[in-house]
Design a protein around this motif. Structure first.
Motif, PDB file in Angstrom:
ATOM      1  N   GLN A 165       8.507 -35.300  68.110  1.00 54.34           N
ATOM      2  CA  GLN A 165       8.285 -36.542  68.823  1.00 54.34           C
ATOM      3  C   GLN A 165       7.133 -37.314  68.209  1.00 54.34           C
ATOM      4  OE1 GLN A 165       7.897 -36.000  73.001  1.00 54.34           O
ATOM      5  NE2 GLN A 165       9.858 -34.979  73.220  1.00 54.34           N
ATOM      6  N   ALA A 166       6.144 -36.592  67.663  1.00 54.46           N
ATOM      7  CA  ALA A 166       4.997 -37.260  67.051  1.00 54.46           C
ATOM      8  C   ALA A 166       5.379 -37.924  65.741  1.00 54.46           C
ATOM      9  CB  ALA A 166       3.869 -36.253  66.815  1.00 54.46           C
ATOM     10  N   ASN A 167       6.446 -37.429  65.120  1.00 58.99           N
ATOM     11  CA  ASN A 167       6.845 -37.947  63.806  1.00 58.99           C
ATOM     12  C   ASN A 167       8.350 -38.159  63.778  1.00 58.99           C
ATOM     13  OD1 ASN A 167       6.535 -38.712  61.129  1.00 58.99           O
ATOM     14  ND2 ASN A 167       6.897 -36.636  60.386  1.00 58.99           N
ATOM     15  N   PRO A 168       8.870 -39.223  64.358  1.00 59.39           N
ATOM     16  CA  PRO A 168      10.318 -39.415  64.472  1.00 59.39           C
ATOM     17  C   PRO A 168      10.984 -39.440  63.113  1.00 59.39           C
ATOM     18  CG  PRO A 168       9.078 -41.053  65.772  1.00 59.39           C
ATOM     19  CD  PRO A 168       8.110 -40.342  64.902  1.00 59.39           C
ATOM     20  N   VAL A 169      12.180 -38.807  63.048  1.00 59.30           N
ATOM     21  CA  VAL A 169      12.928 -38.773  61.797  1.00 59.30           C
ATOM     22  C   VAL A 169      13.351 -40.168  61.380  1.00 59.30           C
ATOM     23  CG1 VAL A 169      15.056 -37.951  60.731  1.00 59.30           C
ATOM     24  CG2 VAL A 169      13.707 -36.414  62.173  1.00 59.30           C
ATOM     25  N   SER A 170      13.760 -40.975  62.358  1.00 60.89           N
ATOM     26  CA  SER A 170      14.281 -42.285  62.032  1.00 60.89           C
ATOM     27  C   SER A 170      13.233 -43.186  61.403  1.00 60.89           C
ATOM     28  CB  SER A 170      14.842 -42.942  63.299  1.00 60.89           C
ATOM     29  OG  SER A 170      13.825 -43.078  64.276  1.00 60.89           O
ATOM     30  N   ALA A 171      11.959 -42.867  61.592  1.00 55.93           N
ATOM     31  CA  ALA A 171      10.904 -43.721  61.075  1.00 55.93           C
ATOM     32  C   ALA A 171      10.619 -43.457  59.612  1.00 55.93           C
ATOM     33  CB  ALA A 171       9.629 -43.517  61.895  1.00 55.93           C
ATOM     34  N   GLN A 172      11.042 -42.342  59.073  1.00 57.17           N
ATOM     35  CA  GLN A 172      10.705 -42.005  57.707  1.00 57.17           C
ATOM     36  C   GLN A 172      11.912 -41.729  56.834  1.00 57.17           C
ATOM     37  OE1 GLN A 172       7.726 -39.073  57.176  1.00 57.17           O
ATOM     38  NE2 GLN A 172       6.321 -39.943  58.641  1.00 57.17           N
ATOM     39  N   GLN A 173      13.043 -41.512  57.392  1.00 58.97           N
ATOM     40  CA  GLN A 173      14.205 -41.196  56.580  1.00 58.97           C
ATOM     41  C   GLN A 173      15.471 -41.706  57.261  1.00 58.97           C
ATOM     42  OE1 GLN A 173      13.843 -36.960  56.311  1.00 58.97           O
ATOM     43  NE2 GLN A 173      14.946 -36.577  58.186  1.00 58.97           N
ATOM     44  N   GLN A 174      16.507 -41.815  56.494  1.00 59.04           N
ATOM     45  CA  GLN A 174      17.773 -42.261  57.045  1.00 59.04           C
ATOM     46  C   GLN A 174      18.887 -41.363  56.541  1.00 59.04           C
ATOM     47  OE1 GLN A 174      18.591 -46.225  55.713  1.00 59.04           O
ATOM     48  NE2 GLN A 174      18.554 -45.711  53.550  1.00 59.04           N
ATOM     49  N   ARG A 175      19.982 -41.340  57.256  1.00 54.41           N
ATOM     50  CA  ARG A 175      21.126 -40.517  56.884  1.00 54.41           C
ATOM     51  C   ARG A 175      22.255 -41.400  56.375  1.00 54.41           C
ATOM     52  NH1 ARG A 175      21.767 -35.348  60.960  1.00 54.41           N
ATOM     53  NH2 ARG A 175      19.641 -34.561  60.718  1.00 54.41           N
ATOM     54  N   ILE A 176      22.962 -40.864  55.421  1.00 55.77           N
ATOM     55  CA  ILE A 176      24.072 -41.598  54.818  1.00 55.77           C
ATOM     56  C   ILE A 176      25.243 -40.643  54.613  1.00 55.77           C
ATOM     57  CG2 ILE A 176      23.133 -41.203  52.505  1.00 55.77           C
ATOM     58  CD1 ILE A 176      24.431 -43.844  51.653  1.00 55.77           C
ATOM     59  N   THR A 177      26.437 -41.111  54.895  1.00 52.87           N
ATOM     60  CA  THR A 177      27.656 -40.332  54.674  1.00 52.87           C
ATOM     61  C   THR A 177      28.363 -40.866  53.438  1.00 52.87           C
ATOM     62  OG1 THR A 177      27.923 -39.880  57.043  1.00 52.87           O
ATOM     63  CG2 THR A 177      29.864 -39.616  55.647  1.00 52.87           C
ATOM     64  N   CYS A 178      28.681 -39.971  52.519  1.00 48.04           N
ATOM     65  CA  CYS A 178      29.364 -40.355  51.286  1.00 48.04           C
ATOM     66  C   CYS A 178      30.635 -39.505  51.168  1.00 48.04           C
ATOM     67  CB  CYS A 178      28.454 -40.137  50.077  1.00 48.04           C
ATOM     68  SG  CYS A 178      28.974 -41.031  48.579  1.00 48.04           S
ATOM     69  N   GLN A 179      31.781 -40.156  50.963  1.00 49.98           N
ATOM     70  CA  GLN A 179      33.067 -39.477  51.009  1.00 49.98           C
ATOM     71  C   GLN A 179      33.878 -39.712  49.741  1.00 49.98           C
ATOM     72  OE1 GLN A 179      34.450 -41.324  54.710  1.00 49.98           O
ATOM     73  NE2 GLN A 179      34.212 -39.366  55.738  1.00 49.98           N
ATOM     74  N   SER A 180      34.405 -38.620  49.195  1.00 52.59           N
ATOM     75  CA  SER A 180      35.343 -38.697  48.071  1.00 52.59           C
ATOM     76  C   SER A 180      36.744 -38.706  48.655  1.00 52.59           C
ATOM     77  CB  SER A 180      35.149 -37.488  47.145  1.00 52.59           C
ATOM     78  OG  SER A 180      36.218 -37.367  46.238  1.00 52.59           O
TER      79      SER A 180
END
Length: 206
Positions: free
Chosen positions: A20-35
């Motif tokens: 909670q002190a260091n939210p994931v969304s504030a420092q990184q993002q997720r991406i889906t890549c599909q073949s």
């Protein structure tokens, strides 16, 4: 055993606090890549801070360096591999202007990250101690780490045995120069190579 259970509980609570002190969304993002249909696909994104494989969402195997990888411009997948990845911009520019504030607060961010890592490590230790001793010889026991550096920006090869079934991942970048797979570092059956000033700690997952 009771002490281990207490340690696990404390770790879970601590991890929740630091998350909670260091939210994931504030420092990184997720991406889906599909073949799709087994074809090569390149997903453009900022990978300056590295790429982490989160989960495979395809029936086809996703194997770094074979069916997926990345360079400074994005992530690529091939041969039916579809997966979710986490990317982080070393400069704190994940299309989120608030990231700069999070990176400037170095003390708070560092404490949160260290706390989370320690908590996860403690939980892993508890789970490992509760397993059957006959399972101690798991695959992680055979993982090797190798430090390889490009001296004066020149191409350098660090010889080590890598089989076709092994996988090499960058665990930590040790240089100011960027380390991008298939660009400034890579591997083959003869070992790991680096170039362009890249220096890093690599793990050979056997």
């Amino acid at each position: 055993m009771k002490n281990l259970h207490k340690l696990a509980l404390i770790s879970v609570i601590g991890f929740g606090f630091f998350s909670q002190a260091n939210p994931v969304s504030a420092q990184q993002q997720r991406i889906t890549c599909q073949s799709q249909n087994g074809r090569y696909r390149f997903c453009e994104t900022n990978t300056r801070g590295g790429v982490k494989f989160i989960r495979q969402i395809s029936n086809a195997e996703c194997r770094q360096g074979s069916t997926w990888g990345y360079d400074r411009n994005g992530i690529w997948v091939d041969q039916g591999c579809s997966a979710e990845f986490s990317v982080r911009d070393r400069g704190g520019n994940n299309n989120n202007n608030n990231n700069n504030n999070n990176y400037n607060n170095g003390g708070d961010s560092t404490a949160a990250i260290v706390g989370g890592v320690l908590a996860v490590g403690a939980i892993a230790a508890v789970l490992a101690s509760g397993s059957n001793n006959n399972n101690n010889n798991n695959n992680n026991s055979f993982n090797d780490t190798v430090t390889c550096g490009s001296e004066r920006g020149n191409f350098t090869r660090c010889n080590t045995n890598i089989s076709r079934r092994d996988r090499v991942v960058l665990k930590r970048q040790l240089s100011n120069s960027g380390c991008w797979e298939n660009d400034t570092w890579g591997y083959d059956s003869n070992g790991i190579w680096v170039d362009g000033g890249c220096r890093g700690l690599f793990e050979i997952q056997r």
